[in-house]
Write a protein that holds these residues in place. Sequence first.
Motif, PDB file in Angstrom:
ATOM      1  N   SER A 138       0.840  -1.204   0.000  1.00  0.00           N
ATOM      2  CA  SER A 138       0.000   0.000   0.000  1.00  0.00           C
ATOM      3  C   SER A 138       0.872   1.250   0.000  1.00  0.00           C
ATOM      4  O   SER A 138       2.012   1.217   0.467  1.00  0.00           O
ATOM      5  N   HIS A 151      -4.673   7.131  -0.252  1.00  0.00           N
ATOM      6  CA  HIS A 151      -4.071   5.881   0.225  1.00  0.00           C
ATOM      7  C   HIS A 151      -4.544   4.789  -0.717  1.00  0.00           C
ATOM      8  O   HIS A 151      -5.746   4.615  -0.938  1.00  0.00           O
ATOM      9  N   ARG A 198      -4.489   0.763  -1.768  1.00  0.00           N
ATOM     10  CA  ARG A 198      -4.232  -0.597  -1.275  1.00  0.00           C
ATOM     11  C   ARG A 198      -3.306  -1.354  -2.229  1.00  0.00           C
ATOM     12  O   ARG A 198      -3.052  -0.901  -3.357  1.00  0.00           O
ATOM     13  N   ASP A 199      -2.885  -2.545  -1.783  1.00  0.00           N
ATOM     14  CA  ASP A 199      -2.022  -3.400  -2.615  1.00  0.00           C
ATOM     15  C   ASP A 199      -2.659  -3.688  -3.974  1.00  0.00           C
ATOM     16  O   ASP A 199      -1.964  -3.782  -4.985  1.00  0.00           O
ATOM     17  N   SER A 207      -8.386   3.592  -0.850  1.00  0.00           N
ATOM     18  CA  SER A 207      -9.122   3.324   0.390  1.00  0.00           C
ATOM     19  C   SER A 207      -9.046   4.486   1.376  1.00  0.00           C
ATOM     20  O   SER A 207      -9.610   4.406   2.467  1.00  0.00           O
ATOM     21  N   ASP A 219      -8.447  -1.222   8.884  1.00  0.00           N
ATOM     22  CA  ASP A 219      -7.169  -0.745   8.355  1.00  0.00           C
ATOM     23  C   ASP A 219      -6.839   0.620   8.967  1.00  0.00           C
ATOM     24  O   ASP A 219      -6.998   1.654   8.323  1.00  0.00           O
ATOM     25  N   ALA A 264      -4.151   3.376   7.215  1.00  0.00           N
ATOM     26  CA  ALA A 264      -4.407   4.335   6.137  1.00  0.00           C
ATOM     27  C   ALA A 264      -4.617   5.741   6.699  1.00  0.00           C
ATOM     28  O   ALA A 264      -3.975   6.702   6.249  1.00  0.00           O
TER      29      ALA A 264
END
Lengths: 369, 91
Positions: free
Chosen positions: A2, A57, A59-60, A65, A98, A101
């Motif tokens: 991320s 932000h 994510r992978d 997100s 999460d 983030a």
Amino acid sequence: MSEIRPLDLQDVPQVASMFMRVLRKEPGTPSSGLVDYLSRIFLEPPGHDPEIVSQVHVRDDGSVSGFIGVIPLALTLEDRPLRAAIASTYMVEDHESDPFAGARLLRGFLAGPQDISLTETANDISTTMWRKMRGTVLADYSLEWLRVIRPAAFMIEAAARATRLARLASPLARPFDALIRRSPDEAAWSHLSPAVHGNRLLPGADIDDDEAAWLLRHFSSDFPMRPAWKEEDLAAMVVHSRSKPNYGSMVRRKVSSRSGSPVGMFLYYGNKARIGRAIQILAAPGHEGAVIDAMLADADQRGLAALRGRTQPALLNAMLGRRFSFVHSASSIVHARDTSLVAPFRSGQAFFNGFAGESWTRLIGGRFD
Amino acid sequence: MSSSTKAEIRVFIIENFLFGDETQAPGDEVSLIENDIVDSTGILELVAYLEEHFGIAIADPEIVPENFDNIARLAAFTDGKLRHGLAAKAS
């Protein structure tokens, strides 16, 4: 892995979807109007600074997100130019699962090139996070003021927040309010009587965009720490501020002395029998009370149930004698690596909130159908 | 991995996130996130603690579950940073 990176035009539809789900609690496809507006306000904001930018932000899997929308603001402190960044929309999808983030977005924002970081809309979670990053919560700028004008209509509007059906009872409120408001009791916090204004009111007049911009600059110049807007940027902000349909029709007026020179201005939005929202009140020193009285009388004349807005330290004294209520809903916070720059905010010497914030944007009170 | 690093981090977590209740102390491999011990605010507190207490600098991309999700990972990450710092000084 991320990552946090600057907002790109391609991210905006995802940011808009998140805006609807997370902040407006309205799942569904965002309108093209919202996507366009977010693109404008966060990729080409008034006062655009290529180094002070909004961040996402990612994510992978490449999905967005988290988002922190940033609006640059040039400030001046006694002729010293300063760069400020206003954290506007700050949101994270599934922040409980999460928590990285949100933490990374805020940390990245505060580590930016700006001298001063600001927010005026921090909720409880954000406020705690800013505090952990040594942000200073400004109590005098963080209170929401409320002045009830028609108590029965106000109660119905308060109930309408839970169910709009409450507005069916509006016709019943009018006789109650008429009865209560017969009492010309200046000390009443429960209502505002038309008789209170009497003939003490200073004259006022509607103002156009150009005059609004001129008056904003004129009255904010009394603050040692104030925006250093470029003419075209302030003009653009004034245009942005025209439309807040969720709050009601715009009322933008100046207040003048008996000799005709302007002593203040106010900008609020509201409709008959509803609770109006003021986003800016400015007054020449010593005229705060007269400007507030003019604004309340105007709201009364238009049939508003109540008026609310955000406190400014410069107005607090005048509000104390006028039966305002104060509650806390969101925080205004300042952060600066050079802590001497926080002092003007602590002492109320900074012009902050409203046009020196994000309230002028359509993100506050706007509709994007 | 230094056991003292682990112990110091564990004490910080107990004091700051568990109100000093040692009976709730998580095991080395227990996820601090999945068990709701640490939230976004807690992440910021942990980062500030590691930077100030151990004198390390943490870059944004390092603030990820791989380094922060449990005490073992936090200690390994911190020790790695400390070793790297010593190696840099020695060279």
